[in-house]
Design a protein around this motif. Structure first.
Motif, mmCIF file in Angstrom:
data_model
loop_
_atom_site.group_PDB
_atom_site.id
_atom_site.type_symbol
_atom_site.label_atom_id
_atom_site.label_comp_id
_atom_site.label_asym_id
_atom_site.label_seq_id
_atom_site.Cartn_x
_atom_site.Cartn_y
_atom_site.Cartn_z
ATOM 1 N N LEU A 132 0.841 -1.192 0.000
ATOM 2 C CA LEU A 132 0.000 0.000 0.000
ATOM 3 C C LEU A 132 0.876 1.241 0.000
ATOM 4 C CD1 LEU A 132 -2.816 -0.743 2.597
ATOM 5 C CD2 LEU A 132 -3.045 -0.561 0.140
ATOM 6 N N GLU A 133 0.350 2.273 -0.649
ATOM 7 C CA GLU A 133 1.055 3.546 -0.695
ATOM 8 C C GLU A 133 0.003 4.647 -0.637
ATOM 9 O OE1 GLU A 133 3.863 6.029 -3.832
ATOM 10 O OE2 GLU A 133 3.137 4.039 -4.348
ATOM 11 N N SER A 134 0.328 5.708 0.070
ATOM 12 C CA SER A 134 -0.550 6.872 0.079
ATOM 13 C C SER A 134 0.153 7.999 -0.665
ATOM 14 C CB SER A 134 -0.880 7.298 1.509
ATOM 15 O OG SER A 134 0.257 7.842 2.134
ATOM 16 N N ARG A 135 -0.559 9.065 -0.901
ATOM 17 C CA ARG A 135 0.058 10.195 -1.598
ATOM 18 C C ARG A 135 1.180 10.807 -0.760
ATOM 19 N NH1 ARG A 135 -2.853 11.322 -6.217
ATOM 20 N NH2 ARG A 135 -5.056 10.791 -6.129
ATOM 21 N N GLY A 136 1.120 10.604 0.535
ATOM 22 C CA GLY A 136 2.140 11.138 1.427
ATOM 23 C C GLY A 136 3.330 10.225 1.598
ATOM 24 N N GLY A 137 3.295 9.043 1.039
ATOM 25 C CA GLY A 137 4.421 8.127 1.161
ATOM 26 C C GLY A 137 3.989 6.767 1.652
ATOM 27 N N ALA A 138 4.838 6.162 2.452
ATOM 28 C CA ALA A 138 4.612 4.797 2.923
ATOM 29 C C ALA A 138 3.440 4.736 3.896
ATOM 30 C CB ALA A 138 5.871 4.268 3.598
ATOM 31 N N VAL A 139 2.850 3.578 3.975
ATOM 32 C CA VAL A 139 1.726 3.314 4.863
ATOM 33 C C VAL A 139 2.236 2.413 5.976
ATOM 34 C CG1 VAL A 139 -0.554 2.266 4.970
ATOM 35 C CG2 VAL A 139 0.110 3.541 2.966
ATOM 36 N N SER A 140 1.673 2.550 7.147
ATOM 37 C CA SER A 140 2.142 1.758 8.288
ATOM 38 C C SER A 140 1.902 0.266 8.054
ATOM 39 C CB SER A 140 1.428 2.205 9.571
ATOM 40 O OG SER A 140 0.078 1.790 9.551
ATOM 41 N N ALA A 141 2.719 -0.536 8.695
ATOM 42 C CA ALA A 141 2.607 -1.991 8.575
ATOM 43 C C ALA A 141 1.278 -2.485 9.134
ATOM 44 C CB ALA A 141 3.774 -2.664 9.290
ATOM 45 N N ASP A 142 0.747 -1.800 10.137
ATOM 46 C CA ASP A 142 -0.550 -2.196 10.701
ATOM 47 C C ASP A 142 -1.670 -2.030 9.681
ATOM 48 O OD1 ASP A 142 0.627 -2.821 13.118
ATOM 49 O OD2 ASP A 142 0.282 -0.806 13.959
ATOM 50 N N THR A 143 -1.623 -0.985 8.887
ATOM 51 C CA THR A 143 -2.639 -0.771 7.857
ATOM 52 C C THR A 143 -2.551 -1.847 6.784
ATOM 53 O OG1 THR A 143 -2.500 1.606 8.251
ATOM 54 C CG2 THR A 143 -3.558 0.902 6.212
ATOM 55 N N VAL A 144 -1.339 -2.166 6.371
ATOM 56 C CA VAL A 144 -1.148 -3.224 5.373
ATOM 57 C C VAL A 144 -1.649 -4.546 5.926
ATOM 58 C CG1 VAL A 144 0.570 -4.501 4.044
ATOM 59 C CG2 VAL A 144 0.784 -2.034 4.281
ATOM 60 N N ARG A 145 -1.329 -4.850 7.174
ATOM 61 C CA ARG A 145 -1.764 -6.096 7.800
ATOM 62 C C ARG A 145 -3.284 -6.156 7.899
ATOM 63 N NH1 ARG A 145 0.845 -5.792 12.344
ATOM 64 N NH2 ARG A 145 2.777 -6.370 11.341
ATOM 65 N N ALA A 146 -3.925 -5.015 8.198
ATOM 66 C CA ALA A 146 -5.386 -4.979 8.283
ATOM 67 C C ALA A 146 -6.018 -5.262 6.922
ATOM 68 C CB ALA A 146 -5.845 -3.624 8.815
ATOM 69 N N VAL A 147 -5.449 -4.726 5.857
ATOM 70 C CA VAL A 147 -5.970 -4.992 4.515
ATOM 71 C C VAL A 147 -5.761 -6.462 4.153
ATOM 72 C CG1 VAL A 147 -5.675 -4.459 2.060
ATOM 73 C CG2 VAL A 147 -5.723 -2.619 3.741
ATOM 74 N N GLU A 148 -4.581 -7.006 4.452
ATOM 75 C CA GLU A 148 -4.330 -8.426 4.185
ATOM 76 C C GLU A 148 -5.308 -9.301 4.954
ATOM 77 O OE1 GLU A 148 -0.226 -8.952 5.202
ATOM 78 O OE2 GLU A 148 0.461 -8.429 3.184
ATOM 79 N N ASP A 149 -5.557 -8.973 6.227
ATOM 80 C CA ASP A 149 -6.512 -9.743 7.027
ATOM 81 C C ASP A 149 -7.918 -9.673 6.444
ATOM 82 O OD1 ASP A 149 -4.495 -10.514 8.730
ATOM 83 O OD2 ASP A 149 -4.982 -9.014 10.275
#
Length: 165
Positions: A132-149
């Motif tokens: 995941l990427e936002s316009r502001g840069g990298a996204v936290s690992a927790d957000t990526v993990r939530a999407v994967e879950d």
């Protein structure tokens, strides 16, 4: 000071000797005739493994065009459903890659874009990679993990629904 120079010189000589002992690889075959005989034997077999003769052979396109990659259909469908608020830029169901453009999730104010890679036919967390990427840069690992879950949960729901048919 001279002991350090002697030790360094010994190290250089030993490294040079190690490299020189590598040779060209023909020593393992015994002789040129043995190499030619091995190549002829390989040509007679049903599935020969080509001998690499140069560095450029590594980059040649010698892959079998009939090789197929398998993708878990539940993970694929769940990825599309969970990330349906993102505009799809490209999909490749044969290699399992979904690339999306920027989009804002319902109820959120931050725009994201995602790349999903389904790399295995198993319905398993190791089969799914999300970036995941936002316009502001990298996204936290927790957000990526939530999407994967969320994708894994939806994939399991789809599989359970299909098993009841």
């Amino acid at each position: 000071m001279t002991m350090k120079r002697i030790a360094r010189a010994c190290g250089i000589v030993m490294a040079g000797a190690a490299l020189a002992s590598c040779g060209s690889g023909n020593e393992l075959l015994g002789s040129r005739e043995a190499a030619l005989e091995q190549r002829a034997n390989l040509a007679r077999t049903a599935d020969p493994q080509p001998l690499r003769s140069s560095v450029f052979d590594l980059f040649a396109n010698n892959d079998d065009p009939n090789t197929t990659l398998e993708v878990n259909r539940y993970l694929w469908q769940a990825s599309l459903e969970v990330l349906d608020f993102l505009p799809v830029e490209s999909v490749d169901p044969f290699s399992g890659v979904i690339v999306t453009g920027y989009g804002t999730p319902p109820g959120g104010g931050r725009a994201y874009r995602a790349t999903v890679y389904v790399q295995d036919p198993a319905l398993d967390a190791r089969s799914l990679k999300v970036a995941l990427e936002s316009r502001g840069g990298a996204v936290s690992a927790d957000t990526v993990r939530a999407v994967e879950d969320a994708i894994l949960t939806r994939a399991r729901q789809l599989r359970i629904r299909d098993s009841k048919l």
